[in-house]
Design a protein around this motif. Structure first.
Motif, PDB file in Angstrom:
ATOM      1  N   ALA A  17      42.182   2.699  -5.728  1.00  0.00           N
ATOM      2  CA  ALA A  17      43.311   2.370  -4.804  1.00  0.00           C
ATOM      3  C   ALA A  17      42.892   2.789  -3.374  1.00  0.00           C
ATOM      4  N   TYR A  18      41.693   3.237  -3.221  1.00  0.00           N
ATOM      5  CA  TYR A  18      41.561   3.805  -1.531  1.00  0.00           C
ATOM      6  C   TYR A  18      40.169   3.092  -1.165  1.00  0.00           C
ATOM      7  N   THR A  19      40.332   2.477  -0.126  1.00  0.00           N
ATOM      8  CA  THR A  19      39.459   1.809   0.639  1.00  0.00           C
ATOM      9  C   THR A  19      38.334   2.926   1.148  1.00  0.00           C
ATOM     10  N   MET A  20      36.993   2.426   1.608  1.00  0.00           N
ATOM     11  CA  MET A  20      35.938   3.286   1.927  1.00  0.00           C
ATOM     12  C   MET A  20      36.515   4.220   3.149  1.00  0.00           C
ATOM     13  N   GLY A  21      37.061   3.487   4.134  1.00  0.00           N
ATOM     14  CA  GLY A  21      37.669   4.199   5.320  1.00  0.00           C
ATOM     15  C   GLY A  21      38.692   5.108   4.610  1.00  0.00           C
ATOM     16  N   ARG A  22      39.440   4.928   4.110  1.00  0.00           N
ATOM     17  CA  ARG A  22      40.662   5.856   3.905  1.00  0.00           C
ATOM     18  C   ARG A  22      40.066   6.875   2.937  1.00  0.00           C
ATOM     19  N   ALA A  23      39.068   6.700   2.090  1.00  0.00           N
ATOM     20  CA  ALA A  23      38.646   7.791   1.329  1.00  0.00           C
ATOM     21  C   ALA A  23      37.833   8.770   2.053  1.00  0.00           C
ATOM     22  N   ALA A  24      37.141   8.088   3.156  1.00  0.00           N
ATOM     23  CA  ALA A  24      36.402   9.227   4.074  1.00  0.00           C
ATOM     24  C   ALA A  24      37.242  10.022   4.685  1.00  0.00           C
ATOM     25  N   ASP A  25      38.315   9.264   5.125  1.00  0.00           N
ATOM     26  CA  ASP A  25      39.345  10.131   6.139  1.00  0.00           C
ATOM     27  C   ASP A  25      39.960  11.280   4.979  1.00  0.00           C
ATOM     28  N   MET A  26      40.371  10.845   4.016  1.00  0.00           N
ATOM     29  CA  MET A  26      41.109  11.890   2.999  1.00  0.00           C
ATOM     30  C   MET A  26      39.848  13.037   2.588  1.00  0.00           C
ATOM     31  N   LEU A  27      38.779  12.741   2.625  1.00  0.00           N
ATOM     32  CA  LEU A  27      37.704  13.619   2.320  1.00  0.00           C
ATOM     33  C   LEU A  27      37.116  14.457   3.653  1.00  0.00           C
ATOM     34  N   GLY A  28      37.673  13.939   4.662  1.00  0.00           N
ATOM     35  CA  GLY A  28      37.106  14.632   6.110  1.00  0.00           C
ATOM     36  C   GLY A  28      35.702  14.574   6.134  1.00  0.00           C
ATOM     37  N   THR A  29      34.989  13.144   5.734  1.00  0.00           N
ATOM     38  CA  THR A  29      33.707  12.895   5.670  1.00  0.00           C
ATOM     39  C   THR A  29      33.502  11.554   6.347  1.00  0.00           C
ATOM     40  N   THR A  30      32.150  11.164   6.249  1.00  0.00           N
ATOM     41  CA  THR A  30      31.981   9.857   6.848  1.00  0.00           C
ATOM     42  C   THR A  30      31.760   8.804   5.752  1.00  0.00           C
ATOM     43  N   GLN A  31      31.847   7.520   6.212  1.00  0.00           N
ATOM     44  CA  GLN A  31      31.463   6.478   5.228  1.00  0.00           C
ATOM     45  C   GLN A  31      30.091   6.583   4.535  1.00  0.00           C
ATOM     46  N   ASN A  32      29.174   6.983   5.590  1.00  0.00           N
ATOM     47  CA  ASN A  32      27.739   7.224   5.123  1.00  0.00           C
ATOM     48  C   ASN A  32      27.485   7.913   3.994  1.00  0.00           C
ATOM     49  N   PHE A  33      28.363   9.151   4.162  1.00  0.00           N
ATOM     50  CA  PHE A  33      28.352  10.149   2.980  1.00  0.00           C
ATOM     51  C   PHE A  33      28.655   9.524   1.679  1.00  0.00           C
ATOM     52  N   LEU A  34      29.803   8.729   1.684  1.00  0.00           N
ATOM     53  CA  LEU A  34      30.124   8.060   0.563  1.00  0.00           C
ATOM     54  C   LEU A  34      29.197   6.909   0.112  1.00  0.00           C
TER      55      LEU A  34
END
Length: 110
Positions: A17-34
């Motif tokens: 359900a979650y885009t990379m940007g939304r996932a990174a925001d929810m985790l308080g991290t960066t897209q690079n981390f994902l």
């Protein structure tokens, strides 16, 4: 697709359900981390028809665990390996418990 179908999918832990940007925001991290934990094969996001990464709630919980370890100073590669090993241990313990229950039932029946 009806509204009920949409809501039932959102209740599914494996629904991406979650885009990379939304996932990174929810985790308080960066897209690079994902991307990094994906490269180390900790999680494999599904891809939308347009090729964009999509994450499930289950994957976000795993990513959050990786972030905890990294925040404690563990390198990303090691954090991914630790989580994979923890998951394998949990599965082995579950299987072992099932074998013990089965053996106990067999012994009680004889």
């Amino acid at each position: 697709m009806t509204a009920d179908d949409t809501f039932s999918r959102l209740d599914d832990d494996d629904y991406p359900a979650y885009t990379m940007g939304r996932a990174a925001d929810m985790l308080g991290t960066t897209q690079n981390f994902l991307r990094a934990i994906g490269e180390h094969r900790l999680i494999t996001p599904l891809r939308s028809e347009g090729g964009h990464r999509r994450y499930s709630r289950y994957q976000l919980r795993i990513a959050a665990r990786a972030r905890e370890l990294v925040d404690q100073g563990t390198p990303v590669e090691a954090a991914c390996r630790i989580i994979i090993l923890e998951d394998q241990l949990e599965e082995a313990q579950r299987i072992n418990a099932e074998h013990h229950r089965s053996a106990a039932l067999h012994t009680a029946a004889t």
